[in-house]
Design a protein around this motif. Structure first.
Motif, PDB file in Angstrom:
ATOM      1  N   GLN A  11     -90.914 -72.087  15.038  1.00  0.00           N
ATOM      2  CA  GLN A  11     -92.320 -72.034  14.609  1.00  0.00           C
ATOM      3  C   GLN A  11     -92.736 -70.601  14.282  1.00  0.00           C
ATOM      4  O   GLN A  11     -93.507 -70.356  13.343  1.00  0.00           O
ATOM      5  CB  GLN A  11     -93.239 -72.612  15.686  1.00  0.00           C
ATOM      6  CG  GLN A  11     -93.076 -74.120  15.900  1.00  0.00           C
ATOM      7  CD  GLN A  11     -93.949 -74.655  17.032  1.00  0.00           C
ATOM      8  OE1 GLN A  11     -94.973 -74.067  17.401  1.00  0.00           O
ATOM      9  NE2 GLN A  11     -93.548 -75.782  17.602  1.00  0.00           N
ATOM     10  N   VAL A  67     -94.243 -81.372  20.788  1.00  0.00           N
ATOM     11  CA  VAL A  67     -94.173 -82.155  19.561  1.00  0.00           C
ATOM     12  C   VAL A  67     -93.185 -81.448  18.627  1.00  0.00           C
ATOM     13  O   VAL A  67     -92.952 -80.241  18.766  1.00  0.00           O
ATOM     14  CB  VAL A  67     -95.608 -82.223  18.967  1.00  0.00           C
ATOM     15  CG1 VAL A  67     -95.638 -82.788  17.585  1.00  0.00           C
ATOM     16  CG2 VAL A  67     -96.520 -83.007  19.908  1.00  0.00           C
ATOM     17  N   GLU A  70     -94.416 -82.771  26.886  1.00  0.00           N
ATOM     18  CA  GLU A  70     -93.315 -82.198  26.085  1.00  0.00           C
ATOM     19  C   GLU A  70     -93.859 -81.634  24.787  1.00  0.00           C
ATOM     20  O   GLU A  70     -94.993 -81.890  24.413  1.00  0.00           O
ATOM     21  CB  GLU A  70     -92.279 -83.297  25.788  1.00  0.00           C
ATOM     22  CG  GLU A  70     -91.561 -83.742  27.045  1.00  0.00           C
ATOM     23  CD  GLU A  70     -90.767 -85.021  26.839  1.00  0.00           C
ATOM     24  OE1 GLU A  70     -90.606 -85.466  25.696  1.00  0.00           O
ATOM     25  OE2 GLU A  70     -90.335 -85.575  27.864  1.00  0.00           O
ATOM     26  N   ARG A 112    -104.725 -83.545  19.243  1.00  0.00           N
ATOM     27  CA  ARG A 112    -105.633 -84.450  19.984  1.00  0.00           C
ATOM     28  C   ARG A 112    -106.559 -85.188  19.019  1.00  0.00           C
ATOM     29  O   ARG A 112    -106.832 -86.370  19.186  1.00  0.00           O
ATOM     30  CB  ARG A 112    -106.446 -83.673  21.034  1.00  0.00           C
ATOM     31  CG  ARG A 112    -105.685 -83.481  22.350  1.00  0.00           C
ATOM     32  CD  ARG A 112    -106.536 -82.805  23.408  1.00  0.00           C
ATOM     33  NE  ARG A 112    -106.786 -81.411  23.091  1.00  0.00           N
ATOM     34  CZ  ARG A 112    -105.920 -80.426  23.337  1.00  0.00           C
ATOM     35  NH1 ARG A 112    -104.772 -80.673  23.916  1.00  0.00           N
ATOM     36  NH2 ARG A 112    -106.213 -79.180  23.011  1.00  0.00           N
ATOM     37  N   THR A 143    -103.220 -75.897  17.516  1.00  0.00           N
ATOM     38  CA  THR A 143    -102.416 -77.088  17.196  1.00  0.00           C
ATOM     39  C   THR A 143    -102.669 -78.186  18.235  1.00  0.00           C
ATOM     40  O   THR A 143    -102.648 -79.367  17.900  1.00  0.00           O
ATOM     41  CB  THR A 143    -100.913 -76.748  17.116  1.00  0.00           C
ATOM     42  OG1 THR A 143    -100.581 -75.845  18.169  1.00  0.00           O
ATOM     43  CG2 THR A 143    -100.559 -76.144  15.783  1.00  0.00           C
ATOM     44  N   GLY A 174    -101.969 -71.580  20.823  1.00  0.00           N
ATOM     45  CA  GLY A 174    -101.010 -72.641  21.151  1.00  0.00           C
ATOM     46  C   GLY A 174     -99.966 -72.844  20.059  1.00  0.00           C
ATOM     47  O   GLY A 174     -99.215 -73.806  20.066  1.00  0.00           O
ATOM     48  N   ARG A 233    -108.569 -83.784  30.019  1.00  0.00           N
ATOM     49  CA  ARG A 233    -107.400 -84.064  29.193  1.00  0.00           C
ATOM     50  C   ARG A 233    -106.410 -84.965  29.913  1.00  0.00           C
ATOM     51  O   ARG A 233    -106.179 -84.797  31.101  1.00  0.00           O
ATOM     52  CB  ARG A 233    -106.716 -82.744  28.801  1.00  0.00           C
ATOM     53  CG  ARG A 233    -107.443 -82.036  27.693  1.00  0.00           C
ATOM     54  CD  ARG A 233    -106.881 -80.680  27.420  1.00  0.00           C
ATOM     55  NE  ARG A 233    -105.422 -80.625  27.357  1.00  0.00           N
ATOM     56  CZ  ARG A 233    -104.760 -79.585  26.881  1.00  0.00           C
ATOM     57  NH1 ARG A 233    -105.423 -78.539  26.415  1.00  0.00           N
ATOM     58  NH2 ARG A 233    -103.454 -79.580  26.859  1.00  0.00           N
ATOM     59  N   ARG A 271     -94.954 -72.035  19.340  1.00  0.00           N
ATOM     60  CA  ARG A 271     -94.446 -72.313  20.689  1.00  0.00           C
ATOM     61  C   ARG A 271     -92.929 -72.301  20.733  1.00  0.00           C
ATOM     62  O   ARG A 271     -92.357 -72.484  21.802  1.00  0.00           O
ATOM     63  CB  ARG A 271     -94.946 -73.674  21.149  1.00  0.00           C
ATOM     64  CG  ARG A 271     -96.201 -73.637  22.030  1.00  0.00           C
ATOM     65  CD  ARG A 271     -96.549 -75.081  22.298  1.00  0.00           C
ATOM     66  NE  ARG A 271     -97.316 -75.346  23.474  1.00  0.00           N
ATOM     67  CZ  ARG A 271     -98.633 -75.515  23.501  1.00  0.00           C
ATOM     68  NH1 ARG A 271     -99.355 -75.340  22.428  1.00  0.00           N
ATOM     69  NH2 ARG A 271     -99.232 -75.851  24.622  1.00  0.00           N
TER      70      ARG A 271
HETATM   71  P1  AMP Z   1    -102.420 -77.318  24.146  1.00  0.00           P
HETATM   72  O1  AMP Z   1    -103.772 -77.864  23.888  1.00  0.00           O
HETATM   73  O2  AMP Z   1    -102.125 -76.092  23.341  1.00  0.00           O
HETATM   74  O3  AMP Z   1    -102.132 -77.140  25.608  1.00  0.00           O
HETATM   75  O4  AMP Z   1    -101.385 -78.427  23.631  1.00  0.00           O
HETATM   76  C1  AMP Z   1    -101.355 -79.729  24.190  1.00  0.00           C
HETATM   77  C2  AMP Z   1    -100.050 -80.432  23.838  1.00  0.00           C
HETATM   78  O5  AMP Z   1     -99.934 -80.564  22.422  1.00  0.00           O
HETATM   79  C3  AMP Z   1     -98.778 -79.690  24.247  1.00  0.00           C
HETATM   80  O6  AMP Z   1     -98.409 -79.951  25.594  1.00  0.00           O
HETATM   81  C4  AMP Z   1     -97.765 -80.273  23.255  1.00  0.00           C
HETATM   82  O7  AMP Z   1     -97.401 -81.598  23.611  1.00  0.00           O
HETATM   83  C5  AMP Z   1     -98.601 -80.363  21.986  1.00  0.00           C
HETATM   84  N1  AMP Z   1     -98.558 -79.087  21.203  1.00  0.00           N
HETATM   85  C6  AMP Z   1     -99.611 -78.254  20.926  1.00  0.00           C
HETATM   86  N2  AMP Z   1     -99.219 -77.210  20.172  1.00  0.00           N
HETATM   87  C7  AMP Z   1     -97.892 -77.379  19.964  1.00  0.00           C
HETATM   88  C8  AMP Z   1     -96.898 -76.620  19.277  1.00  0.00           C
HETATM   89  N3  AMP Z   1     -97.215 -75.455  18.660  1.00  0.00           N
HETATM   90  N4  AMP Z   1     -95.621 -77.082  19.279  1.00  0.00           N
HETATM   91  C9  AMP Z   1     -95.300 -78.244  19.883  1.00  0.00           C
HETATM   92  N5  AMP Z   1     -96.177 -78.997  20.569  1.00  0.00           N
HETATM   93  C10 AMP Z   1     -97.470 -78.589  20.615  1.00  0.00           C
END
Ligand code: AMP
Length: 214
Positions: free
Chosen positions: A91, A59, A57, A36, A31, A84, A160, A87
């Motif tokens: 979900q 989403v 934070e 991104r 996700t 990911g 990032r 979370r």
């Molecule tokens: P990641 O690449 O998995 O570290 O995700 C990067 C950012 O995307 C996180 O810090 C959140 O802001 C958002 N994000 C990714 N996956 C989720 C999810 N399953 N629920 C909520 N926010 C998410």
């Protein structure tokens, strides 16, 4: 086989998911990558989530569940790797429903455990190849001296926006407050396999393989 890779930011979920894709033909559903992409392509949703992500934070559940819902009916090759996601408990419940609706099962949840100091070190030193997604680390696996990715030859180094100490603190807090309850949730369901996420990439890969293959 459908699996979840669960762990804090920097635990190595993305790295190990890439290996499972390469070696087992599985399909990675990250996700974070989807969000991104939405951000980079300037979609309405991307604009909405950009600030939230930069702050570290989470989403909203609605948005990320929507993203997974779009993919879960698609081609899944050797099975899905949820990276990911989920979370939050909401979900996790939504994922269980989506899998049941599409006649699929969840076969394992692999918790990758890494201590907090190592996470900070990994994340603040992290970069990836903008072309193939290979992961580098300024200290343990620096970019080749010729500036070309060892995997694909690209020179596009990406860092990032949220890989800085401030956002990381927030991301860790979100993990402990909202995501870590999933460990109990999946333990109670009998799905949880915990592995040590510290060590060489190949060592961690072998631990995941024995968790999955028994
Ligand atoms: P990641 O690449 O998995 O570290 O995700 C990067 C950012 O995307 C996180 O810090 C959140 O802001 C958002 N994000 C990714 N996956 C989720 C999810 N399953 N629920 C909520 N926010 C998410």
């Amino acid at each position: 086989m459908n699996i979840i890779l669960l762990g804090p930011p920097g635990a190595g979920k993305g790295t190990q998911a890439h290996i499972l894709v390469e070696e087992r033909g599985m399909t990675q559903l990250s996700t974070g990558d989807m969000l991104r992409e939405a951000k980079d392509s300037g979609t309405e949703m991307g604009k909405v989530v950009a600030d939230v992500m930069a702050r570290g934070e989470l989403v909203t559940d609605e948005i990320v569940i929507g993203l997974i819902r779009e993919k879960i009916n698609g081609e899944n090759g050797g099975g899905f790797i949820f990276d990911g996601f989920p979370r939050t408990l909401a979900q996790a419940d939504a994922l269980a429903e989506l899998l049941a609706e599409t006649g699929q099962t969840l076969d394992a949840v692999v918790e990758m455990r890494v201590d907090d100091e190592a996470l900070v070190q990994r994340i603040t030193a992290r970069s990836t190849c903008g072309n193939c997604g290979a992961v580098y680390n300024d200290i343990t696996k620096p970019w080749p001296e010729d500036g070309k990715c060892a995997n694909c030859g690209s020179t596009e180094v990406k860092r990032r926006a949220d890989d800085n100490e401030e956002s990381l603190k927030q991301r860790l807090m979100e993990y402990y407050k909202k995501t870590s309850p999933l460990l109990g949730y999946y333990y109670a369901k009998g799905d949880l396999e915990t592995i040590d996420g510290l060590g060489e990439i190949d060592e961690v890969k072998a631990r995941i393989a024995s968790a999955l293959d028994g």
